[in-house]
Design an enzyme around this catalytic site. Structure first.
Site, PDB file in Angstrom:
ATOM      1  N   ASP A 110     -30.756  10.267 -90.104  1.00 26.26           N
ATOM      2  CA  ASP A 110     -29.440  10.509 -91.097  1.00 26.26           C
ATOM      3  C   ASP A 110     -28.519  10.830 -90.012  1.00 26.26           C
ATOM      4  O   ASP A 110     -28.334  10.676 -88.877  1.00 26.26           O
ATOM      5  CB  ASP A 110     -29.856  12.105 -91.384  1.00 26.26           C
ATOM      6  N   HIS A 160     -25.969   9.410 -97.772  1.00 30.83           N
ATOM      7  CA  HIS A 160     -26.145  10.731 -97.371  1.00 30.83           C
ATOM      8  C   HIS A 160     -24.883  11.507 -97.474  1.00 30.83           C
ATOM      9  O   HIS A 160     -24.477  12.185 -96.884  1.00 30.83           O
ATOM     10  CB  HIS A 160     -26.557  10.909 -95.948  1.00 30.83           C
ATOM     11  N   HIS A 251     -32.475  11.719 -86.426  1.00 24.20           N
ATOM     12  CA  HIS A 251     -30.992  11.662 -86.451  1.00 24.20           C
ATOM     13  C   HIS A 251     -30.730  10.483 -85.466  1.00 24.20           C
ATOM     14  O   HIS A 251     -30.843  10.842 -84.343  1.00 24.20           O
ATOM     15  CB  HIS A 251     -29.930  13.123 -86.255  1.00 24.20           C
TER      16      HIS A 251
HETATM   17 NI    NI Z   1     -27.440  15.032 -92.327  1.00 22.25          NI
END
Ligand code: NI
Length: 298
Positions: A110, A160, A251
């Protein structure tokens, strides 16, 4: 002048030889002309002008020096060479991932793309592992190459939102803009339209689900890599929690997370895991149905 009998014989022989030489010179173009015709028929289409041999200006081209002759002769040569070569071997594509039969796990990343994303893509490539990237619209323009590589190298791109704000605290018209503008940016850069989304912080509700028809993909393993920026800790948390059908939240904006991935992939591979995209994990490679996907539903 008088010639003896044998003298006449010599003259006749000489004349015959001269005639043969003249005849050969005369006939040569005639003999070659048909082969040129054959070549023209045989080599359609002719070579592009860029491959033809240029003549110097003062040269008067003979039949065998003309551009057409040379280009067609070259085309014939290439055609014959191609016929003699064995047919090109196309690499066998890997069998499609079937998570109903295989021990699948999905790695998801993400908040990127970031300056570290391409290094992660290199690792994934080296290990032939697929992943899903939930990107922020805000960063798509800053790292276009990374986004293009995601699409080209077989990964899935998810949405996102644009700003990474909590969608539950904003008017629905803004939710629509956050999601729609991000889809648009991804399409422009990569040519693909995402069909899954992940709400920032996993914060969602029934209204957001009703506003966006995109399935909302949450996760089942959170190594808390944003807090503990240590590749060893991140690796241990992911590997110890791994189970078939899990969705790992990570991430690609943290170097420590990217550092962890080669070992995470190697250790999970050693346990028999296959790295699937979200589509593969949830719906045999097709977009999953709208709804929320979290641990309990896997
Ligand atoms: Ni996020």
């Amino acid at each position: 002048m008088r010639f003896s009998k044998s003298g006449y014989g010599h003259v006749i022989s000489l004349l015959a030889a001269v005639l043969i030489v003249i005849g050969a010179w005369w006939v040569e173009p005639i003999v070659k002309a048909p082969s040129q015709e054959i070549a023209v028929q045989y080599s359609q289409p002719a070579l592009p002008p860029s491959l033809r041999v240029p003549l110097l200006r003062h040269e008067k081209p003979s039949l065998t020096q003309t551009k057409d002759y040379k280009s067609t002769a070259e085309a014939v040569k290439r055609q014959r060479q191609a016929e003699l070569l064995p047919p090109k071997q196309t690499p066998t594509p890997p069998p499609p991932t079937d998570c109903s039969q295989q021990q699948c796990i999905a790695l998801t990343f993400d908040d990127g793309p970031s300056p570290h994303t391409e290094r992660l893509l290199d690792y994934l490539n080296q290990h032939k592992a697929k992943a899903t990237f939930f990107v922020l619209g805000l960063y798509v323009d800053r790292h276009p190459n990374a986004v293009q590589r995601m699409a080209k190298e077989g990964h899935q791109i998810g949405n996102h939102t644009w700003h990474h704000r909590d969608l539950t605290g904003m008017p629905l018209s803004e939710v629509v803009t956050e999601i729609g503008s991000t889809n648009q940016a991804i399409l422009q850069i990569s040519g693909v339209v995402p069909h899954v989304m992940r709400p920032p912080y996993g914060a969602t509700n029934a209204q957001i689900a009703a506003t966006s028809t995109m399935p909302q993909i949450l996760w089942s393993i959170d190594p808390v890599d944003w807090k503990d920026r240590d590749a060893q800790i991140i690796t241990d948390r992911i590997v110890s929690a791994a189970q078939r059908g899990a969705i790992v939240l990570a991430h690609d904006v943290y170097p420590s997370t990217v550092d962890a991935m080669p070992v995470v992939i190697e250790r999970l591979k050693a346990q028999g895991y296959i790295f699937a995209t979200i589509d593969e994990l949830l719906n045999k490679g097709q977009p999953p149905a709208a709804g929320e996907y979290r641990k309990q539903q896997l």
